[in-house]
Write a protein that holds these residues in place. Structure first.
Motif, PDB file in Angstrom:
ATOM      1  N   SER A   1      51.650  -7.798  19.421  1.00 38.29           N
ATOM      2  CA  SER A   1      52.820  -7.479  20.257  1.00 38.29           C
ATOM      3  C   SER A   1      53.150  -8.623  21.219  1.00 38.29           C
ATOM      4  O   SER A   1      54.264  -8.681  21.739  1.00 38.29           O
TER       5      SER A   1
ATOM      6  N   VAL B   1      54.406  -6.097  12.678  1.00 40.44           N
ATOM      7  CA  VAL B   1      53.407  -5.807  13.731  1.00 40.44           C
ATOM      8  C   VAL B   1      52.767  -4.456  13.472  1.00 40.44           C
ATOM      9  O   VAL B   1      51.532  -4.310  13.529  1.00 40.44           O
ATOM     10  N   ASP B   2      53.594  -3.459  13.147  1.00 36.40           N
ATOM     11  CA  ASP B   2      53.086  -2.105  12.882  1.00 36.40           C
ATOM     12  C   ASP B   2      52.199  -2.073  11.640  1.00 36.40           C
ATOM     13  O   ASP B   2      51.145  -1.429  11.624  1.00 36.40           O
TER      14      ASP B   2
ATOM     15  N   ASP C   1      46.667  -6.631  17.020  1.00 32.05           N
ATOM     16  CA  ASP C   1      47.765  -6.386  17.958  1.00 32.05           C
ATOM     17  C   ASP C   1      48.520  -7.687  18.200  1.00 32.05           C
ATOM     18  O   ASP C   1      48.064  -8.553  18.949  1.00 32.05           O
TER      19      ASP C   1
ATOM     20  N   GLU D   1      59.025  -6.576  13.892  1.00 29.53           N
ATOM     21  CA  GLU D   1      58.448  -5.369  14.506  1.00 29.53           C
ATOM     22  C   GLU D   1      57.739  -4.524  13.452  1.00 29.53           C
ATOM     23  O   GLU D   1      56.660  -3.979  13.692  1.00 29.53           O
TER      24      GLU D   1
END
Length: 454
Positions: free
Chosen positions: A286, A299-300, A284, A296
């Motif tokens: 984030s 991150v996913d 994670d 982004e």
């Protein structure tokens, strides 16, 4: 006996003008070169130097092949023993594109009479590299490396880096040589290139299964990405302009990959508990403040890979109670099926549970594995075939097991993976009494083909 007069560039152009009967005006029309410019090129006192592009246009107008009069062009590049960079760089790049090695050798030899001109050869290599002409750029990078005495000079270090990157599509042996050649210079690169270099060093060592090295470069990658990240945050907090290095990918990728590659290296060394710690490090991100739209997506992706790798670690440690959840995860994430099945079958071989229902469930996907494209997917496909062969032979399914062994053998021969090649040879020989005549014939042909190549 009369003295032979060496033809010059202009005398040859004049000769072609007479042969064709073209006027300057007509030649201007055919070439697209301004008639005034043409006139000063051919008749000026002194004549105006021409570009290699203009010479190419003249060749087309006179009906000659590309590369016409290239051997005479260097006279346009030298004034008072000095080379004109704006003319010699495009000339050498064009020679490389047309395979005029004779012109390159002669001009490079003259250039290297002055060590300062090494930078010209580097600029040619960079120009070719930027155009995607990597193969053509390599001889120029080699000239820089062979002739530059200062191993800390930027153009020397960058040439080492470019050659290292050029090795990515080569076989395992060439990749390993490239790693050894480049490794001493990695810390001399600017930060932006150093981040990319460390990522590619770790990834190449992954394909070579050099897990200690993967871990080492992953550590360096993570440390450097952290330094860059913290420096940039300080600048932002103090309202200073950004100095974020220009990298191929967003900063978060280097940070996350530093954790991911370290976790993978530890897993492959059997250090599962340590691997879990590093897997949590990229699960994670984030909180990572320096992010854009591309970040982004990273991150996913990293979150998904962390989940996949947590299942992998559980299976590798014999925690088969997660299998049903893992299978659901694979069904929902088709790109993870190939590496996932490698883990499951390897675990089945180690802990003795059946996977027939798993193979049936993903039979259509397994059919598609033969179309694996990327380097990592091809490695996973090879490992899948190998562990499946082991599984089938253990179950006494000799015909199917030997078919898989042969598939694996063919893949190892193509990828020049000598370790797996030897393992497949041994596996086939130890079950030779169960092989059909056709299987023996295929086996012999693959071995013979490999022998001829070595």
């Amino acid at each position: 006996m009369g003295v032979m007069v060496q033809p010059s560039l202009r005398s040859e152009i004049e000769r072609n003008l007479k042969l064709t009967g073209f006027t300057i005006s007509k030649l201007s029309e055919l070439t697209g070169i301004n008639s005034g410019t043409l006139s000063t090129i051919l008749n000026g006192n002194p004549p105006r130097p021409m570009t290699i592009c203009q010479l190419d246009q003249l060749a087309i107008a006179f009906g000659h092949e590309p590369g016409w009069l290239y051997e005479l062009y260097p006279e346009e590049c030298i004034t008072e023993d000095k080379f004109s960079r704006p003319r010699v760089i495009p000339y050498l790049a064009r020679c490389a594109e047309l395979g005029r090695q004779d012109c390159i050798s002669e001009t490079a030899s003259k250039l290297l009479e002055n060590p300062k001109n090494i930078r010209i050869l580097f600029s040619v290599a960079e120009q070719l590299s930027e155009k995607g002409k990597l193969k053509e750029s390599i001889p120029f990078y080699l000239l820089v490396i062979d002739n530059e005495k200062d191993s800390y000079a930027n153009h020397f270090v960058m040439s080492q880096y470019r050659l290292f990157r050029a090795a990515e599509g080569m076989n395992s042996e060439e990749k390993f040589k490239a790693v050894i050649r480049f490794e001493p210079y990695r810390r001399r690169l600017p930060e932006n290139h150093q981040l990319d270099a460390l990522l590619h060093l770790a990834k190449i060592c992954y394909t070579l299964r050099r897990w200690e090295d993967v871990g080492k470069y992953a550590d360096e990658l993570r440390e450097l990405a952290t330094i860059v990240y913290e420096d940039e945050l300080r600048r932002r907090k103090n309202n200073k302009p950004s100095e974020l290095p220009k990298t191929e990918r967003p900063l978060i990728l280097y940070y996350g990959q530093g954790y991911l590659l370290k976790a993978v290296a530890l897993k492959n060394m059997g250090k599962y508990e340590e691997s879990k710690i590093y897997t949590n490090g990229y699960a994670d991100l984030s909180w990572f403040e320096i992010r854009d739209q591309e970040s982004e997506a990273e991150v996913d992706k990293l979150r998904l890979w962390a989940l996949a790798n947590s299942y992998t670690l559980s299976m590798s440690m014999g925690n088969t109670e997660v299998l049903s959840d893992y299978l659901e995860f694979l069904s929902e994430n088709p790109k993870e099926i190939l590496p996932g099945l490698v883990t499951i079958i390897k675990s089945a071989n180690e802990f003795g549970f059946p996977v027939e229902s798993v193979l049936e469930r993903f039979s259509e996907d397994i059919e598609g594995f033969r179309n694996a494209k990327g380097v990592i997917d091809k490695i996973h496909h090879l490992h899948f075939r190998y562990h499946l062969a082991v599984y089938l032979l253990k179950k006494g399914k000799y015909s199917e097991g030997l078919d898989e062994t042969l598939r694996c053998l063919i893949l190892t021969s193509a990828s020049k993976d000598f370790d797996y090649f030897k393992s497949c040879i041994g596996m086939f020989w130890s079950h030779l009494q169960h092989a059909s005549d056709e299987q023996k014939k295929i086996f012999q042909s693959v071995v013979d083909e490999r022998s001829e190549k070595t």
